[in-house]
Design a protein around this motif. Sequence first.
Motif, PDB file in Angstrom:
ATOM      1  N   THR A 118       0.838  -1.199   0.000  1.00 19.72           N
ATOM      2  CA  THR A 118       0.000   0.000   0.000  1.00 19.72           C
ATOM      3  C   THR A 118       0.873   1.250   0.000  1.00 19.72           C
ATOM      4  OG1 THR A 118      -1.764  -1.157   1.177  1.00 19.72           O
ATOM      5  CG2 THR A 118      -1.810   1.244   1.259  1.00 19.72           C
ATOM      6  N   HIS A 119       1.913   1.232   0.801  1.00 18.19           N
ATOM      7  CA  HIS A 119       2.840   2.370   0.871  1.00 18.19           C
ATOM      8  C   HIS A 119       3.542   2.560  -0.477  1.00 18.19           C
ATOM      9  CE1 HIS A 119       5.340   5.354   2.758  1.00 18.19           C
ATOM     10  NE2 HIS A 119       6.436   4.722   2.347  1.00 18.19           N
ATOM     11  N   LEU A 120       3.978   1.476  -1.108  1.00 22.80           N
ATOM     12  CA  LEU A 120       4.624   1.564  -2.419  1.00 22.80           C
ATOM     13  C   LEU A 120       3.666   2.130  -3.463  1.00 22.80           C
ATOM     14  CD1 LEU A 120       6.655  -1.771  -2.618  1.00 22.80           C
ATOM     15  CD2 LEU A 120       7.572   0.548  -2.566  1.00 22.80           C
ATOM     16  N   ASP A 121       2.425   1.674  -3.446  1.00 18.65           N
ATOM     17  CA  ASP A 121       1.425   2.176  -4.390  1.00 18.65           C
ATOM     18  C   ASP A 121       1.202   3.682  -4.209  1.00 18.65           C
ATOM     19  OD1 ASP A 121       1.136  -0.372  -5.443  1.00 18.65           O
ATOM     20  OD2 ASP A 121      -0.702  -0.804  -4.300  1.00 18.65           O
ATOM     21  N   GLN A 122       1.175   4.135  -2.959  1.00 10.85           N
ATOM     22  CA  GLN A 122       1.012   5.562  -2.687  1.00 10.85           C
ATOM     23  C   GLN A 122       2.207   6.349  -3.210  1.00 10.85           C
ATOM     24  OE1 GLN A 122       0.498   5.552   1.558  1.00 10.85           O
ATOM     25  NE2 GLN A 122      -1.711   5.173   1.437  1.00 10.85           N
ATOM     26  N   LEU A 123       3.422   5.826  -3.012  1.00 12.07           N
ATOM     27  CA  LEU A 123       4.616   6.499  -3.509  1.00 12.07           C
ATOM     28  C   LEU A 123       4.629   6.558  -5.036  1.00 12.07           C
ATOM     29  CD1 LEU A 123       7.362   5.085  -1.108  1.00 12.07           C
ATOM     30  CD2 LEU A 123       6.429   7.403  -1.153  1.00 12.07           C
ATOM     31  N   ARG A 124       4.258   5.474  -5.687  1.00  8.17           N
ATOM     32  CA  ARG A 124       4.202   5.458  -7.154  1.00  8.17           C
ATOM     33  C   ARG A 124       3.195   6.486  -7.678  1.00  8.17           C
ATOM     34  NH1 ARG A 124       4.325  -0.810  -6.850  1.00  8.17           N
ATOM     35  NH2 ARG A 124       6.548  -1.211  -7.119  1.00  8.17           N
ATOM     36  N   SER A 125       2.061   6.566  -7.023  1.00  7.34           N
ATOM     37  CA  SER A 125       1.042   7.530  -7.421  1.00  7.34           C
ATOM     38  C   SER A 125       1.562   8.955  -7.258  1.00  7.34           C
ATOM     39  CB  SER A 125      -0.213   7.318  -6.578  1.00  7.34           C
ATOM     40  OG  SER A 125      -1.168   8.299  -6.859  1.00  7.34           O
ATOM     41  N   ARG A 126       2.245   9.206  -6.174  1.00  7.93           N
ATOM     42  CA  ARG A 126       2.818  10.541  -5.914  1.00  7.93           C
ATOM     43  C   ARG A 126       3.873  10.876  -6.957  1.00  7.93           C
ATOM     44  NH1 ARG A 126       2.448  15.460  -4.531  1.00  7.93           N
ATOM     45  NH2 ARG A 126       4.043  16.294  -3.187  1.00  7.93           N
ATOM     46  N   ILE A 127       4.705   9.906  -7.326  1.00  9.54           N
ATOM     47  CA  ILE A 127       5.735  10.119  -8.363  1.00  9.54           C
ATOM     48  C   ILE A 127       5.071  10.442  -9.694  1.00  9.54           C
ATOM     49  CG2 ILE A 127       7.511   8.964  -9.744  1.00  9.54           C
ATOM     50  CD1 ILE A 127       8.326   7.499  -7.132  1.00  9.54           C
ATOM     51  N   ARG A 128       4.005   9.718 -10.045  1.00  5.84           N
ATOM     52  CA  ARG A 128       3.280   9.986 -11.292  1.00  5.84           C
ATOM     53  C   ARG A 128       2.716  11.406 -11.303  1.00  5.84           C
ATOM     54  NH1 ARG A 128      -0.063   5.563 -10.419  1.00  5.84           N
ATOM     55  NH2 ARG A 128       1.358   3.829 -10.383  1.00  5.84           N
ATOM     56  N   ASP A 129       2.141  11.823 -10.164  1.00  5.98           N
ATOM     57  CA  ASP A 129       1.593  13.170 -10.063  1.00  5.98           C
ATOM     58  C   ASP A 129       2.678  14.232 -10.220  1.00  5.98           C
ATOM     59  OD1 ASP A 129      -0.938  12.133  -9.655  1.00  5.98           O
ATOM     60  OD2 ASP A 129      -0.885  12.397  -7.455  1.00  5.98           O
ATOM     61  N   LEU A 130       3.832  13.990  -9.606  1.00  6.98           N
ATOM     62  CA  LEU A 130       4.927  14.959  -9.693  1.00  6.98           C
ATOM     63  C   LEU A 130       5.532  15.026 -11.091  1.00  6.98           C
ATOM     64  CD1 LEU A 130       6.703  14.284  -6.268  1.00  6.98           C
ATOM     65  CD2 LEU A 130       5.367  16.310  -6.907  1.00  6.98           C
ATOM     66  N   THR A 131       5.615  13.865 -11.763  1.00 12.67           N
ATOM     67  CA  THR A 131       6.215  13.865 -13.101  1.00 12.67           C
ATOM     68  C   THR A 131       5.290  14.523 -14.131  1.00 12.67           C
ATOM     69  OG1 THR A 131       5.398  11.618 -13.472  1.00 12.67           O
ATOM     70  CG2 THR A 131       7.681  11.855 -12.725  1.00 12.67           C
ATOM     71  N   LYS A 132       4.009  14.622 -13.858  1.00 11.62           N
ATOM     72  CA  LYS A 132       3.089  15.312 -14.765  1.00 11.62           C
ATOM     73  C   LYS A 132       3.403  16.807 -14.825  1.00 11.62           C
ATOM     74  CE  LYS A 132      -0.810  12.218 -14.129  1.00 11.62           C
ATOM     75  NZ  LYS A 132      -2.184  12.086 -13.583  1.00 11.62           N
ATOM     76  N   HIS A 133       3.936  17.329 -13.732  1.00  9.80           N
ATOM     77  CA  HIS A 133       4.224  18.758 -13.636  1.00  9.80           C
ATOM     78  C   HIS A 133       5.591  19.126 -14.207  1.00  9.80           C
ATOM     79  CE1 HIS A 133       0.627  19.350 -11.291  1.00  9.80           C
ATOM     80  NE2 HIS A 133       0.988  18.358 -10.488  1.00  9.80           N
ATOM     81  N   ILE A 134       6.380  18.157 -14.608  1.00 11.75           N
ATOM     82  CA  ILE A 134       7.726  18.427 -15.125  1.00 11.75           C
ATOM     83  C   ILE A 134       7.680  18.801 -16.579  1.00 11.75           C
ATOM     84  CG2 ILE A 134       9.989  17.439 -15.574  1.00 11.75           C
ATOM     85  CD1 ILE A 134       9.714  15.841 -13.070  1.00 11.75           C
TER      86      ILE A 134
END
Length: 134
Positions: A118-134
Motif C-alpha cells: 500500500t505504501h509503495l502504491d502511494q509512492l508510485r502515485s505521488r511520483i506519477r503526479d509529480l512527473t506530470k508537472h515536469i
Amino acid sequence: MAINLQQTSARLNFYMRIKELDVYQLSMLTKTPPETVGCILQGEDYCMDDLVALLKELPDLNSRWVIYGEGNVFKVEGKEGENAQPVGLKKDRAEYLAEMQALLHQLEEIEKQKQQQTHLDQLRSRIRDLTKHI
C-alpha cells in the motif's frame, strides 16, 4: 517498539479460543472487570497497566507473545532444547498449537507485506503526479 493494540487483541483472542474461555470466564479468572476485558479484546484504547495486570493472572500465557508477538503462546516447562510441553496443554493439542502459531506468524507477515505494498502504491502515485508537472 510500538505496541499494536489490534495484534495484541488478536493474540489474546487466540489464547481464549485455545483455552475455550469467553469474556466473562476470562474476567473472573483474571479478576479484571468485564468492560476492561472487552476493551482489550476489541483492541480499543486501554491502559497498559490493565493489560499487564490481566496477563499476570494467566501464569501459563507468555506475555511477551501477547504484547510483541515474540516466542510461544504458552510458557514452557523444562530447559530450552528439550522437548518441553507448554504448561496446561494436553499432549494432543500441543501439535495443533504449534501449527496454529506458525499460521499466525504467516498471517502477520502477510499483513506487513500488504502494508508495504500500500505504501509503495502511494509512492508510485505521488511520483506519477509529480512527473506530470515536469
